[in-house]
Write an enzyme that holds these catalytic residues in place. Structure first.
Site, mmCIF file in Angstrom:
data_model
loop_
_atom_site.group_PDB
_atom_site.id
_atom_site.type_symbol
_atom_site.label_atom_id
_atom_site.label_comp_id
_atom_site.label_asym_id
_atom_site.label_seq_id
_atom_site.Cartn_x
_atom_site.Cartn_y
_atom_site.Cartn_z
ATOM 1 N N LYS A 132 15.629 -34.967 14.172
ATOM 2 C CA LYS A 132 16.125 -33.739 13.532
ATOM 3 C C LYS A 132 14.894 -32.963 13.096
ATOM 4 O O LYS A 132 14.218 -33.339 12.139
ATOM 5 C CB LYS A 132 17.021 -34.063 12.334
ATOM 6 C CG LYS A 132 17.470 -32.810 11.583
ATOM 7 C CD LYS A 132 18.259 -33.122 10.327
ATOM 8 C CE LYS A 132 18.412 -31.864 9.493
ATOM 9 N NZ LYS A 132 19.125 -32.111 8.224
ATOM 10 N N GLY A 162 24.455 -26.521 3.983
ATOM 11 C CA GLY A 162 25.238 -25.515 3.274
ATOM 12 C C GLY A 162 26.708 -25.840 3.101
ATOM 13 O O GLY A 162 27.413 -25.164 2.356
ATOM 14 N N ASN A 200 25.355 -33.716 3.886
ATOM 15 C CA ASN A 200 24.931 -34.815 3.011
ATOM 16 C C ASN A 200 25.386 -34.595 1.573
ATOM 17 O O ASN A 200 26.201 -35.328 1.018
ATOM 18 C CB ASN A 200 23.398 -34.949 3.093
ATOM 19 C CG ASN A 200 22.864 -36.216 2.457
ATOM 20 O OD1 ASN A 200 21.792 -36.677 2.826
ATOM 21 N ND2 ASN A 200 23.551 -36.833 1.511
ATOM 22 N N SER A 201 24.861 -33.517 0.961
ATOM 23 C CA SER A 201 25.123 -33.294 -0.466
ATOM 24 C C SER A 201 26.606 -33.207 -0.787
ATOM 25 O O SER A 201 27.049 -33.705 -1.830
ATOM 26 C CB SER A 201 24.432 -32.002 -0.928
ATOM 27 O OG SER A 201 23.050 -32.056 -0.694
#
Lengths: 274, 67
Positions: free
Chosen positions: A109, A198, A219-220
């Site tokens: 990535k 995002g 992820n978040s």
């Protein structure tokens, strides 16, 4: 109904692998390693992002590794190492080469940050690094903005996968410019497109999939949820829903109301007026 | 002895060591890490033929969580 959905579950190919899940999940920010492991498993994701950081001297645990890496290996999931923290093509290339040796994969990535405030990728360095890495045999997953021309440059140097942001990393704001994302989708039907960064809510992931994107990387949104495991399950469902919706074909928007109930045979139609 | 920078910290090791010997001297054990010398990746296969020199910068990285 479940059987019907299972029957519809599609497979897709990316980076030479055939997968069932279109959700790519990050491994950072979870409350605990056990929570991360459970969330990854519940999500159904078959690709997890990982990274490299400085190792302390004298760390002899687990063959020089650590608990985190042992967990990821035990899950048996594809790893996608990132080049997070890189601010130049050279840094990203070196990190990618190191990751290939440690993780045993040619996937990377590619993240080259151009601005520390909003963590916006540097398009010039990203394209430069992508071109070199592809020549070195890497399968590059470049993190980029929703800029169509940058996507074109990445495709020009050989990227088969492009990962535009939905919005700033960790912002949870969702898709800032869906029209731009749709334009990239329409311009590059042959490329694998993944929304990366995002995403904040399951509905954002659904929206991305409804645009025809091949996958969503986040992820978040999962790790920082009050219940990451339940949120991982929510994202699993939302990505599947969005994909099914895209495949089913969304109706065209109309400017005016149009009744769904038949008007023929309407009782009392205009018979009683004040 | 020569002075080198390992993961951002200055330290001293014997002169004339190759990467493999330097790693051992620095008490890095195991195989779960990768190494860069002065910003350039060094493959395991070339550890024994790569000599560490004065003021070299060595980065030793291991797997961590990532997004």
């Amino acid at each position: 109904m479940t059987k019907f959905i299972e029957a519809q579950a599609d497979t897709w190919e990316i980076g030479g692998k055939t997968l069932n899940s279109r959700l790519l999940i990050g491994s950072a920010l979870y409350p605990s390693p056990a929570n991360m492991e459970e969330a990854i498993k519940i999500s159904g994701a078959q690709i997890v992002t990982v990274s490299l950081r400085r190792q302390a001297a004298g760390d002899t645990t687990s063959k020089g590794g650590n608990q985190f890496w042992d967990i990821i290996k035990s899950i048996g999931i594809e790893v996608l190492p990132n080049t997070a923290g890189s601010h130049s093509a050279k840094e990203a290339i070196t990190t990618a080469q190191m990751a290939r040796e440690v993780f045993g994969t040619n996937w990377v990535k590619l993240e080259v940050i151009g601005d520390q405030y909003n963590l916006q990728p540097d398009p010039f360095e990203t394209v430069k690094a992508a071109e070199i890495l592809i020549k070195e045999g890497f399968e590059v997953f470049p993190y980029t903005t929703d800029d169509l021309v940058v996507a074109k440059r990445l495709a020009d140097v050989g990227c088969k996968i492009i990962m535009p942001w939905g919005s700033m990393i960790g912002s949870g704001k969702g898709l800032m410019n869906p029209d731009n994302l749709l334009a990239i989708r329409k311009q590059f039907p042959e490329l694998k497109l993944i929304i990366d960064a995002g995403i904040g809510k399951p509905s954002h992931a659904t929206q991305a999939m409804e645009l025809g994107y091949d996958g969503v990387l986040l992820n978040s949104a999962i790790a920082l949820a009050q219940d990451p495991v339940k949120m991982a399950d929510a994202f699993r469902v939302s990505v599947e829903a969005g994909r099914l919706g895209y495949e089913a074909g969304v109706m065209k928007e109309r400017e005016f109301a149009s009744p769904s109930t038949p008007t023929v045979g309407t009782p009392f139609w205009h018979q009683f007026k004040d | 002895m020569i002075e080198v920078i390992v993961n951002g910290k200055r330290t001293k090791i014997s002169s004339g060591l190759n990467i493999k010997e330097a790693i051992t001297a620095l008490e890095y054990k195991g195989e779960g890490f990768a190494l860069a010398l002065n910003g350039t990746f060094v493959a395991i296969s070339t550890y024994e033929t790569t000599i560490v020199r004065e003021n070299d910068s060595i980065e030793i990285l291991a797997p961590v969580q990532g997004g």
